[in-house]
Scaffold this active site. Sequence first.
Site, PDB file in Angstrom:
ATOM      1  N   SER A  49      15.398   6.636 -13.998  1.00 29.12           N
ATOM      2  CA  SER A  49      15.160   7.981 -14.518  1.00 29.12           C
ATOM      3  C   SER A  49      14.354   8.910 -13.622  1.00 29.12           C
ATOM      4  CB  SER A  49      14.475   7.881 -15.885  1.00 29.12           C
ATOM      5  OG  SER A  49      13.294   7.098 -15.783  1.00 29.12           O
ATOM      6  N   TYR A 234      -3.016  -1.063   0.902  1.00 29.75           N
ATOM      7  CA  TYR A 234      -1.628  -1.163   0.431  1.00 29.75           C
ATOM      8  C   TYR A 234      -0.973  -2.459   0.895  1.00 29.75           C
ATOM      9  CZ  TYR A 234       2.777   0.310  -1.486  1.00 29.75           C
ATOM     10  OH  TYR A 234       3.910   0.360  -2.260  1.00 29.75           O
TER      11      TYR A 234
END
Length: 397
Positions: A49, A234
Site C-alpha cells: 500500500s 543501521y
Amino acid sequence: MIIEPRMRGFICLTSHPDGCAQNVKNQIEYVKSKGEINGPKKVLVIGASTGFGLASRISAAFGSAAATVGVFFEKAPAPGKTASPGWYNTAAFEKEAHAAGLYAKSINGDAFSKEIKAKTLALIKADLGQVDLVIYSLASPVRKHPDTEIVHRSTLKPIGQTYTNKTVDFHTGNVTEVSIEPATEEDIENTVAVMGGEDWAMWINDLKAENLLAEGATTVAYSYIGPALTEPVYRKGTIGRAKDDLEATAFNISDTLKAINGKAYVSVNKALVTQASSAIPVIPLYISLLYKIMKEEGVHEGTIEQIQRLYAERLYNGAAVPLDDKGRIRIDDWEMRDDIQAKVAKLWDESTTETLPGIGDLAGYRSDFLALFGFEVDGVDYKKDTNEMVEIEGLVD
C-alpha cells in the site's frame, strides 16, 4: 471536510485522498512512459500500500499488464477522520487498474497472521490459480508470531557500544547530536523476529504447499545497506542483523523453489523518504545531503523510478539477473557511487543548522515526507471540500 496535515513528531496523523490519488496517477504515468516490460503476469505483493510495495504493484500492473493481489494493514476512514495513506493509495490504484481492464484485489489485515495468509491463498486459488512473482515488502515495527503468539517489537539500536552522531529535525531544520544506547540480546532477537526472513519463508512455503507458485516463479524481498556514515546504527545495528537474516533466507527459499525452477532474491534499494526512515536518527540528515548531490548529478530516483528500473533492468531484462558477490540485486548502485559518497561525507562534516539549507535538500525531504500522506502534491486543490470516505473497490471481505 477540509483536510490539512496534522503532525505529531515524525508522524502525520492525517492523509489526503486526492493527494494520494494524484501521487498514484503520477507513478502510473511514469511506468507507462517507460514502455512495456516483459515481466510478471500474476503478482502477489505483501506490503502493497505504500513505498516500495506500492511501486512494485504499480510497476507490475502498468508495466506488464499483470493481475495483482495486494496485502496490507491500513486504517479505513470514518466520518470526520481520514484513512491511513495506504488505504487511499490502494483505492486510487485499484480504480485506475480496473479502468485499464486489469485484475486487482486487496486484503487488509495482519500479514503475519495465519488468518490473512489463508485468506490470501484462497483468493489466489479461486481467481488466479497461481502467481509468478511474490514481492515481500512489509515494514511493520511489530509482529505477533503466528505460532507462539509472542509479540515482538523491533528496535533501532547499535550493537556493542553507544552511537553518537549528527541528526536533523526535518520539521525545524535543527541539526543536533544524538546518542543511541546499544542493544541488548533481546532487542536483537526481537528485531530479527519482526524484520528478518522467517515470515517471508512462511509465505513462500504456504504458497508452494498449495501449488500456487507457477513454474519459474520469482520472489523478491527488499533490503538496504547504506554508507559507512550510517553503518553503526543501521547495517551493523539491530536492523542490520535482521537484514542479514533476510538475505540468508533468500538462499534457503531458492533451495525450496528448485523443484519449480523458482528463485528468491533480495534487492538492495536506495535510501528514500519513508514513514520508517523518517523516524531513524541520522538518516534524515544523510538523505537530505544525498538528495542534493544525486539531483545535481541527474541520478536521483524516487520509489517508482527505483522499482521500474528493478523490473526492466534487473529482474526482466531478458538475461541473467545481475548480482553482487553476495548474491544480491543492487539497485542502490547510483547512491553508492564512490564520487557521490565522497561528496556526502564532505558535506556531512560541514552540516550545521545554519549551513544545511544551502548544502542539503531539506526542502525536498520535507516535500517528499508530506507527499507520503498526500500533501503538497502538484495539481491538488487543498482548499476545497474533500470526501474522506473513500472505498477500495477490490477489497476482499
